[in-house]
Each structure stands twice: as structure tokens, then as C-alpha cells.
Design an enzyme around this catalytic site. Structure first.
Site, PDB file in Angstrom:
ATOM      1  N   ALA A  57       0.854  -1.190   0.000  1.00 51.72           N
ATOM      2  CA  ALA A  57       0.000   0.000   0.000  1.00 51.72           C
ATOM      3  C   ALA A  57       0.889   1.241   0.000  1.00 51.72           C
ATOM      4  O   ALA A  57       2.093   1.143   0.214  1.00 51.72           O
ATOM      5  CB  ALA A  57      -0.906   0.003   1.232  1.00 51.72           C
ATOM      6  N   LYS A  58       0.322   2.375  -0.237  1.00 53.73           N
ATOM      7  CA  LYS A  58       1.059   3.636  -0.138  1.00 53.73           C
ATOM      8  C   LYS A  58       0.059   4.762  -0.012  1.00 53.73           C
ATOM      9  O   LYS A  58      -1.092   4.627  -0.431  1.00 53.73           O
ATOM     10  CB  LYS A  58       1.892   3.862  -1.400  1.00 53.73           C
TER      11      LYS A  58
END
Ligand code: GLU
Length: 425
Positions: free
Chosen positions: A112-113
């Protein structure tokens, strides 16, 4: 300084790079068409508006994102960046890279980011805190210790993570330290997390240097980027006996052929001084251009700044034997081809900079257990995980006759595809 030439490259977006790298691995693995579609897209992408009352009383609205690329192997994991160039597309590429990174490292997370399109240098500490709390509130429905766990990235740090943990805990009505990693140790952060990306990079470089019969003691190294990865990497590399001849930040590239005093430069940066300011008052270093830095005849070059720094227009300048990618996505596929031609050993980002997320995993484990390890234990376990990951990638490269990057992708995509297949749709 030798004469250097660069051409402006055709711009390549991080997402194009990430997809090209994934497609190459998927082709080689003969990945099922459906699975390929699944892994080319993020599972969830959230875009939020982040209103901020400035100290002046004016209202500004920023755009923020949190993208979960894949969580087949565990909760989403990846940093939050504050940078004016943040876009949904960039964050999506970075989330995808996290999926491969956690898989190569063998830690039980997905990828994720997140980020906010803002220049944090324009904000006062109070504004930065309010922005962080408002952004955390906006993404609170999609983060959590079992769902998606943010961490520091470009321009975010322990302080930002402390505000995020506090805001999330306040919303939930109970402390939830495992919601973010990279916290200050006083709030459940892990010892060794702040230097973990640099320490992991040194582990990876040590492994690469061994295969090249290149002793780190006395090896010459140049870094670009002097943030969390570059700053800690340069310091630990110097402590390992290497000579750090150049470092850079967004204001200047500085050089000293006999070695820079990295510890002092880090202290100056901590005091808020840029490298350009330090160089202006310090005779111990020369200011060189970015091209000159890339062209230095060093043993190891470690790009630790932003994406696509090394492209088709400047890859030909590089003379280092080892390229150690501390940044995410610093090398475009076009540059990769140039480096392969020259026989440069590229330690790919998803392996080389995995130390940060590995110690983030240790932090998450410690928070959940409520039992904290001493720093020696953290560092020893980090070394073990990095060596294991490096060995798996090197063995794949050898067996398939491919580059370390291609091998890292093969290992990662295979592991993620296996998890997706085992779960079923
Ligand atoms: N931002 C770091 C990275 O790109 C750390 C991520 C994490 O610890 O979750 O790997």
C-alpha cells in the site's frame, strides 16, 4: 571533473515503469491472464480532500490518497509521503512496488502507499500537525493494524507517525499503536527503525560486494538523496569502512574525494540546514552537478532520492560497479537496459531498500505482543532477513540467467500469485 552530457529523457511515469516491470515477470512466469489483470490494478484507491486552516486564518485544501494494491499475503503496508508532485498514479505505482517488496522480504504484508500533494516546507509545525490529523481522519476507515498499516516515506517521520497513531486511537477510543509503524520508541516504535532502510541497504551492498570480491573497507560510494534512506545509508556505509565521496539533497550535490564527514552533514540537516547552505560556509567539500555525481568513478552508487532519477539520458554516465537502489523506482526500464549492457550490478529497490519495511514488521509484531526487543536483536534479525532475501534473489538470477531486478520480480510475483491462488476469488 570530467565533462558530462545528458539528454532530456522521454518522461516515463512511475506507473508505466511498475507495470512494465510486472508484465515482464508475468510473461516469464506464464502468469494466468486473469491473475495478471488482478495484479495490474490496485484493490482499493481512496482519494480524499484535506482541508487545512493556515496559521494566517486562510483555508487551503490539499489532495490526499491511500492506495492498497494487494493484501493477499497480509494487511496493506507502506509509507505516507508529503510532496507537491504526489498524484494518485504515483501512489498507485508505489503501492504496487510495496506488494513486491514485502513478498521479496518474506514479511506477511501486502502493499500500500499514501500521500498528500503538499510541500511540507511551506507549512509551520502546527499546520503540519493539523494537516496530518485531518488526513488521518479522512483515511481512518481504510487503515488499521489488521487492514492497512502506514509508515514514514518521503518528507514524513516519527513525529508525523505519532500524530497519526494518536488521531486514529482517539477516533477509535483506544490506543492502537499497530496502526502505523515508524513511531517514536516512546509510543511503541521499534528501536532501530529510523536507521533500518540504511542498515538494510548496507546488508544488501555487503552481499553484492562479496560476489564481486570488492571489499567494503575502502570502497568509494556516492549517494543521491540525503533523507531517511540516503542519510542513514551513507552514515552506516562510512561506519562499515567505505569512503562516502558524494551526497546530495534537493539543493546541492557535494563532493570530497577523500571522504565527506557524513555524521556532521546529518547533524546540519537535522538542524534544518540544506546541503547548499552547509557547502557555502564549509571549505571541506565542492559543489558538483547531478550529472557529475552520477559520473563519479566510484565503486558503489546509491540513488536514494525520487523515482526515475536514472533514465535513458543519463544512465550511460554511470561508472559504478554496483547500483544500490535506496529509493523506490529510481531507475527507468530504459536505463536498466543500458546498465545491463555495461555489466553494472543493480540491487533492485524492492530488495535493496526493504530494510525499512522489515523493521516496520518487527515494530508491528512488538506492538501486538506488547513486548519490546533491544536494538541488537532488531538489527541481528534485520540482517538475517536481508541476507535470506538477497540469497533467494541471487539464486533465482543465477538459475534463470536474468538480472537481479528480474529475479526479484520473479520471486515476488510468484509468492503473491501463490497466495492469491490459494485464497481463491
Ligand atoms: N516508506 C518505506 C518504503 O518505501 C517504508 C514502508 C513501511 O515501513 O511500511 O519501503
Amino acid at each position: 571533473m570530467q565533462e558530462t552530457r545528458t539528454e532530456e529523457p522521454a518522461p516515463v511515469s512511475p506507473l508505466e515503469m511498475a507495470l512494465a516491470q510486472f508484465d515482464a515477470a508475468a510473461d516469464r512466469l506464464g502468469l494466468d491472464e486473469g491473475l495478471r489483470h488482478l495484479l495490474r490494478q490496485p484493490k482499493r484507491a481512496v482519494s480524499v480532500s484535506v482541508p487545512l486552516r493556515l496559521d494566517s486564518g486562510a483555508l487551503r485544501v490539499f489532495r490526499g490518497y491511500r492506495v492498497l494494491h494487494n493484501d493477499a499475503r497480509g494487511p496493506g503496508k507502506g509509507g505516507i509521503r508529503y510532496h507537491p508532485d504526489v498524484t494518485l498514479e504515483e501512489v498507485t505505482a508505489l503501492a504496487m512496488w510495496m506488494t513486491w517488496k514485502t513478498a521479496v522480504a518474506g514479511v506477511p504484508f501486502g502493499g500500500a502507499k499514501g500521500g498528500v500533494a503538499v510541500n511540507p516546507r511551506d507549512l509551520s509545525p502546527g499546520e503540519l500537525e493539523r494537516l496530518t490529523r485531518r488526513f488521518t481522519t479522512a483515511i481512518a476507515p481504510v487503515i488499521g493494524p489488521e487492514m492497512d498499516v502506514p509508515a514514514p516515506d518521503v518528507n514524513t517521520d516519527q513525529r508525523v507517525m505519532a500524530w497519526m497513531a494518536d488521531t486514529y486511537g482517539t477516533l477509535r477510543g483506544r490506543a492502537a499503536p499497530g496502526v502505523v509503524t515508524g513511531k517514536p520508541p516512546a509510543l511503541g516504535g521499534s528501536l532501530g527503525r529510523a536507521e533500518a532502510t540504511g542498515r538494510g541497504l548496507v546488508c544488501a551492498v555487503e552481499e553484492a560486494a562479496r560476489t564481486l570480491h570488492l571489499p567494503l573497507q575502502g570502497a568509494t560510494v556516492a549517494f543521491t538523496g540525503f533523507g531517511n534512506a540516503g542519510g542513514s545509508g551513507a552514515l552506516l556505509m562510512a561506519e562499515a569502512g567505505a569512503t562516502v565521496v558524494a551526497v546530495s539533497d534537493s539543493t546541492a550535490c557535494v563532493y570530497n574525494g577523500r571522504g565527506l564527514d557524513v555524521r556532521r552533514l546529518r547533524q546540519e540537516k537535522r538542524r534544518g540546514r540544506s546541503l547548499a547552505e552547509v557547502a557555502a560556509t564549509d571549505g571541506g567539500m565542492d559543489v558538483i552537478s547531478h550529472e557529475e555525481l552520477l559520473a563519479l568513478p566510484v565503486d558503489i552508487l546509491a540513488p536514494c532520492a525520487l523515482e526515475a532519477e536514472i533514465h535513458g539520458g543519463n544512465a550511460g554516465l554511470i561508472r559504478a560497479r554496483v547500483l544500490a537502489e535506496g529509493a523506490n523506482g529510481p531507475t527507468t526500464p530504459e536505463a536498466d537496459a543500458v546498465l545491463a549492457e555495461r555489466g553494472t550490478l543493480v540491487i533492485p529497490d524492492i530488495l535493496c531498500n526493504a530494510g525499512g519495511v522489515v523493521v516496520s514488521y518487527f515494530e508491528w509484531v512488538q506492538d501486538r505482543q506488547g513486548y519490546f526487543w533491544d536494538e541488537g536483536e532488531v538489527n541481528a534479525r534485520l540482517q538475517q532477513v536481508m541476507c535470506r532475501a538477497y540469497a533467494a534473489v541471487a539464486a533465482e538470477a543465477e538459475a534463470q540467467g536474468v538480472s537481479m531486478r528480474e529475479a526479484a520480480y520473479l520471486v515476488a510475483v510468484r509468492r503473491v500469485a501463490e497466495a492469491v491462488a490459494l485464497r481463491g476469488v
